[in-house]
Design a protein around this motif. Structure first.
Motif, PDB file in Angstrom:
ATOM      1  N   THR A  37      -4.088  13.041  12.654  1.00 31.19           N
ATOM      2  CA  THR A  37      -5.056  13.834  13.397  1.00 31.19           C
ATOM      3  C   THR A  37      -5.457  15.070  12.592  1.00 31.19           C
ATOM      4  N   SER A  38      -4.962  15.171  11.365  1.00 34.62           N
ATOM      5  CA  SER A  38      -5.225  16.330  10.519  1.00 34.62           C
ATOM      6  C   SER A  38      -6.694  16.375  10.092  1.00 34.62           C
ATOM      7  N   PRO A  39      -7.351  17.530  10.237  1.00 32.52           N
ATOM      8  CA  PRO A  39      -8.745  17.651   9.792  1.00 32.52           C
ATOM      9  C   PRO A  39      -8.866  17.841   8.273  1.00 32.52           C
ATOM     10  N   THR A  40      -7.737  18.056   7.605  1.00 37.20           N
ATOM     11  CA  THR A  40      -7.750  18.161   6.144  1.00 37.20           C
ATOM     12  C   THR A  40      -7.029  16.942   5.567  1.00 37.20           C
ATOM     13  N   TYR A  41      -7.357  16.605   4.323  1.00 44.35           N
ATOM     14  CA  TYR A  41      -6.760  15.415   3.713  1.00 44.35           C
ATOM     15  C   TYR A  41      -5.252  15.544   3.602  1.00 44.35           C
ATOM     16  N   VAL A  42      -4.568  14.479   3.983  1.00 43.40           N
ATOM     17  CA  VAL A  42      -3.120  14.387   3.846  1.00 43.40           C
ATOM     18  C   VAL A  42      -2.781  13.063   3.171  1.00 43.40           C
ATOM     19  N   ARG A  43      -1.688  13.068   2.425  1.00 42.45           N
ATOM     20  CA  ARG A  43      -1.207  11.827   1.821  1.00 42.45           C
ATOM     21  C   ARG A  43      -0.237  11.182   2.793  1.00 42.45           C
ATOM     22  N   LEU A  44      -0.525   9.944   3.156  1.00 40.88           N
ATOM     23  CA  LEU A  44       0.310   9.218   4.096  1.00 40.88           C
ATOM     24  C   LEU A  44       0.852   7.974   3.408  1.00 40.88           C
ATOM     25  N   ARG A  45       2.101   7.639   3.695  1.00 40.35           N
ATOM     26  CA  ARG A  45       2.713   6.462   3.081  1.00 40.35           C
ATOM     27  C   ARG A  45       3.411   5.648   4.166  1.00 40.35           C
ATOM     28  N   SER A  46       3.196   4.354   4.124  1.00 38.62           N
ATOM     29  CA  SER A  46       3.848   3.456   5.074  1.00 38.62           C
ATOM     30  C   SER A  46       5.329   3.327   4.741  1.00 38.62           C
ATOM     31  N   GLY A  47       6.042   2.626   5.601  1.00 35.62           N
ATOM     32  CA  GLY A  47       7.396   2.221   5.287  1.00 35.62           C
ATOM     33  C   GLY A  47       7.346   1.086   4.277  1.00 35.62           C
ATOM     34  N   ALA A  48       8.498   0.591   3.885  1.00 37.06           N
ATOM     35  CA  ALA A  48       8.569  -0.506   2.927  1.00 37.06           C
ATOM     36  C   ALA A  48       7.884  -1.749   3.498  1.00 37.06           C
ATOM     37  N   LEU A  49       7.110  -2.425   2.640  1.00 42.77           N
ATOM     38  CA  LEU A  49       6.328  -3.591   3.058  1.00 42.77           C
ATOM     39  C   LEU A  49       6.780  -4.848   2.340  1.00 42.77           C
ATOM     40  N   THR A  50       6.585  -5.984   3.004  1.00 39.82           N
ATOM     41  CA  THR A  50       6.813  -7.279   2.389  1.00 39.82           C
ATOM     42  C   THR A  50       5.460  -7.871   2.025  1.00 39.82           C
ATOM     43  N   LEU A  51       5.202  -8.045   0.737  1.00 39.84           N
ATOM     44  CA  LEU A  51       3.949  -8.632   0.269  1.00 39.84           C
ATOM     45  C   LEU A  51       4.233 -10.015  -0.302  1.00 39.84           C
ATOM     46  N   LEU A  52       3.255 -10.895  -0.196  1.00 37.16           N
ATOM     47  CA  LEU A  52       3.411 -12.275  -0.651  1.00 37.16           C
ATOM     48  C   LEU A  52       2.649 -12.495  -1.942  1.00 37.16           C
ATOM     49  N   ASP A  53       3.226 -13.247  -2.849  1.00 42.04           N
ATOM     50  CA  ASP A  53       2.564 -13.585  -4.114  1.00 42.04           C
ATOM     51  C   ASP A  53       1.288 -14.377  -3.848  1.00 42.04           C
ATOM     52  N   GLY A  54       0.300 -14.199  -4.713  1.00 44.05           N
ATOM     53  CA  GLY A  54      -0.916 -14.980  -4.648  1.00 44.05           C
ATOM     54  C   GLY A  54      -1.867 -14.594  -3.539  1.00 44.05           C
ATOM     55  N   ARG A  55      -1.675 -13.446  -2.915  1.00 40.59           N
ATOM     56  CA  ARG A  55      -2.552 -13.000  -1.837  1.00 40.59           C
ATOM     57  C   ARG A  55      -3.444 -11.863  -2.327  1.00 40.59           C
ATOM     58  N   VAL A  56      -4.605 -11.720  -1.700  1.00 41.74           N
ATOM     59  CA  VAL A  56      -5.525 -10.613  -1.968  1.00 41.74           C
ATOM     60  C   VAL A  56      -5.387  -9.622  -0.813  1.00 41.74           C
ATOM     61  N   TYR A  57      -5.189  -8.343  -1.156  1.00 43.67           N
ATOM     62  CA  TYR A  57      -5.002  -7.295  -0.158  1.00 43.67           C
ATOM     63  C   TYR A  57      -6.115  -6.257  -0.269  1.00 43.67           C
ATOM     64  N   SER A  58      -6.447  -5.626   0.864  1.00 47.79           N
ATOM     65  CA  SER A  58      -7.434  -4.542   0.865  1.00 47.79           C
ATOM     66  C   SER A  58      -7.030  -3.493   1.889  1.00 47.79           C
ATOM     67  N   ALA A  59      -7.551  -2.275   1.702  1.00 49.74           N
ATOM     68  CA  ALA A  59      -7.315  -1.193   2.646  1.00 49.74           C
ATOM     69  C   ALA A  59      -8.361  -1.266   3.746  1.00 49.74           C
ATOM     70  N   GLN A  60      -7.916  -1.099   4.982  1.00 49.80           N
ATOM     71  CA  GLN A  60      -8.832  -1.010   6.115  1.00 49.80           C
ATOM     72  C   GLN A  60      -8.675   0.364   6.733  1.00 49.80           C
ATOM     73  N   LEU A  61      -9.803   1.002   7.017  1.00 46.53           N
ATOM     74  CA  LEU A  61      -9.822   2.338   7.591  1.00 46.53           C
ATOM     75  C   LEU A  61     -10.572   2.293   8.901  1.00 46.53           C
ATOM     76  N   GLY A  62     -10.132   3.088   9.869  1.00 52.32           N
ATOM     77  CA  GLY A  62     -10.834   3.046  11.134  1.00 52.32           C
ATOM     78  C   GLY A  62     -10.389   4.115  12.097  1.00 52.32           C
ATOM     79  N   ALA A  63     -10.990   4.051  13.287  1.00 54.45           N
ATOM     80  CA  ALA A  63     -10.703   4.970  14.371  1.00 54.45           C
ATOM     81  C   ALA A  63     -11.106   4.265  15.668  1.00 54.45           C
ATOM     82  N   GLU A  64     -10.759   4.849  16.797  1.00 51.38           N
ATOM     83  CA  GLU A  64     -11.088   4.247  18.081  1.00 51.38           C
ATOM     84  C   GLU A  64     -12.091   5.107  18.826  1.00 51.38           C
ATOM     85  N   GLY A  65     -12.968   4.465  19.577  1.00 53.84           N
ATOM     86  CA  GLY A  65     -13.934   5.194  20.399  1.00 53.84           C
ATOM     87  C   GLY A  65     -14.821   6.098  19.563  1.00 53.84           C
ATOM     88  N   SER A  66     -14.873   7.371  19.930  1.00 52.43           N
ATOM     89  CA  SER A  66     -15.718   8.337  19.219  1.00 52.43           C
ATOM     90  C   SER A  66     -14.975   9.039  18.085  1.00 52.43           C
TER      91      SER A  66
END
Length: 79
Positions: A37-66
């Motif tokens: 909810t920060s109005p200034t840029y912050v660096r955010l990092r997820s927890g540890a992830l399990t990724l699969l070989d041979g897959r294509v990944y992309s970042a999705q950005l969004g918000a809800e409502g207004s």
């Protein structure tokens, strides 16, 4: 090797969200969503992830409502 999703994100109004998406299988990566909810840029990092070989990944950005947000960069951090 452990993977993390990292993004520089800000909420211009309300709450902004980002997550890692597995484009190959058309599913969101479990545990990758980060939120701010920060109005200034912050660096955010997820927890540890399990990724699969041979897959294509992309970042999705969004918000809800207004809510809106903006981002500078997104990356995978491998350690």
């Amino acid at each position: 090797m452990v993977a993390y999703f990292e993004v520089y994100l800000r909420a211009t109004t309300g709450t902004a969200r980002a997550r890692l998406h597995n484009d190959t299988d058309d599913v969101s990566v479990a545990g990758s969503e980060v939120v701010t909810t920060s109005p200034t840029y912050v660096r955010l990092r997820s927890g540890a992830l399990t990724l699969l070989d041979g897959r294509v990944y992309s970042a999705q950005l969004g918000a809800e409502g207004s809510d809106t947000g903006a981002f500078k960069a997104a990356k995978l951090v491998m350690v």
